[in-house]
Write a protein that holds these residues in place. Structure first.
Motif, short mmCIF file in Angstrom:
data_model
loop_
_atom_site.label_atom_id
_atom_site.label_comp_id
_atom_site.label_asym_id
_atom_site.label_seq_id
_atom_site.Cartn_x
_atom_site.Cartn_y
_atom_site.Cartn_z
N GLY A 32 0.77 -1.24 0.00
CA GLY A 32 0.00 0.00 0.00
C GLY A 32 0.80 1.28 0.00
N MET A 33 2.12 1.18 -0.20
CA MET A 33 2.90 2.41 -0.22
C MET A 33 2.70 3.16 -1.53
SD MET A 33 6.82 0.95 -0.66
CE MET A 33 7.64 2.50 -0.90
N ALA A 34 3.09 4.42 -1.53
CA ALA A 34 2.97 5.25 -2.73
C ALA A 34 3.79 4.62 -3.86
CB ALA A 34 3.46 6.66 -2.44
N SER A 45 -1.47 7.78 -4.20
CA SER A 45 -1.60 6.33 -4.29
C SER A 45 -1.45 5.54 -3.00
CB SER A 45 -0.60 5.79 -5.32
OG SER A 45 0.72 6.01 -4.88
N PRO A 46 -0.94 6.11 -1.91
CA PRO A 46 -0.83 5.28 -0.69
C PRO A 46 -2.19 4.79 -0.22
CG PRO A 46 0.42 7.30 -0.41
CD PRO A 46 -0.38 7.44 -1.67
N GLN A 47 -2.22 3.59 0.30
CA GLN A 47 -3.44 2.99 0.82
C GLN A 47 -3.36 2.94 2.34
OE1 GLN A 47 -3.74 -0.76 -1.17
NE2 GLN A 47 -3.77 0.20 -3.19
N VAL A 48 -4.45 3.31 2.99
CA VAL A 48 -4.45 3.36 4.45
C VAL A 48 -5.50 2.47 5.11
CG1 VAL A 48 -3.45 5.68 4.54
CG2 VAL A 48 -5.94 5.42 4.48
N ILE A 78 4.11 4.85 9.69
CA ILE A 78 3.78 4.73 8.27
C ILE A 78 2.39 5.30 7.99
CG2 ILE A 78 3.27 3.07 6.41
CD1 ILE A 78 6.28 3.58 6.93
N ARG A 79 1.46 5.12 8.91
CA ARG A 79 0.12 5.68 8.73
C ARG A 79 0.17 7.20 8.65
NH1 ARG A 79 -3.61 8.03 7.34
NH2 ARG A 79 -5.82 7.58 7.76
N ARG A 82 1.78 8.17 5.27
CA ARG A 82 0.83 8.05 4.16
C ARG A 82 -0.23 9.14 4.22
NH1 ARG A 82 0.00 1.44 3.78
NH2 ARG A 82 2.21 0.98 3.40
N GLU A 114 9.71 2.08 2.89
CA GLU A 114 8.79 3.17 2.57
C GLU A 114 9.30 4.50 3.10
OE1 GLU A 114 4.01 4.15 2.77
OE2 GLU A 114 4.76 2.19 3.39
N ALA A 118 10.15 7.84 0.79
CA ALA A 118 9.59 9.17 1.09
C ALA A 118 10.71 10.17 1.33
CB ALA A 118 8.68 9.10 2.30
#
Length: 135
Positions: A32-34, A45-48, A78-79, A82, A114, A118
């Motif tokens: 789910g990372m960018a 694009s990141p998914q949370v 990470i949350r 994102r 990740e 970033a």
């Protein structure tokens, strides 16, 4: 004898919960990372969603082991990262990366990938801003 069995059963349940927490958080952090390389990172694009669910599960089950605590800390960082990316808030992203640097020893390897991506994107954006400003 029954009290010994209950004690052993309790230990087994705690171990299972710790395993569930670490597996869930590691999986959520690993995906789910960018997407995109440096300079082409898609900040939308990141998914949370999976990450949020895994964090909630960890909080509900508890993090009794050091490994589970490290996974939860990593997932929460990470949350935040994102979230900053999704808002295109690069100042906030920088703050999250600083926090991650301060707690680097406790961050799981899956999260470090990740964070480094970033960090590289942030450096690139800062360099580009300096170049635009100097022209």
């Amino acid at each position: 004898m029954a009290s010994v069995a209950r004690g052993e059963l309790s230990i087994i349940q705690q171990e299972i919960a710790a395993w569930q927490v670490t597996e869930s958080l590691n999986a959520a952090v690993s995906g789910g990372m960018a997407v995109g390389g440096v300079g082409e990172l898609d900040a939308s694009s990141p998914q949370v969603e999976i990450l949020d669910a895994s964090i909630a599960t960890a909080r509900n089950l508890g993090c009794q082991t050091r490994a589970a605590q490290r996974c939860l800390l990593s997932a929460m960082i990470i949350r935040r990262l994102r979230g900053g990316l999704l808002k295109a808030d690069w100042q906030f992203v920088a703050q999250v990366l600083e926090q991650a640097d301060e707690q680097e020893r406790d961050i799981v390897p899956a999260a470090k990938v990740e964070l480094e991506a970033a960090r590289n994107e942030l450096k690139f954006r800062r360099c580009m801003a300096l170049l635009r400003h100097s022209i």
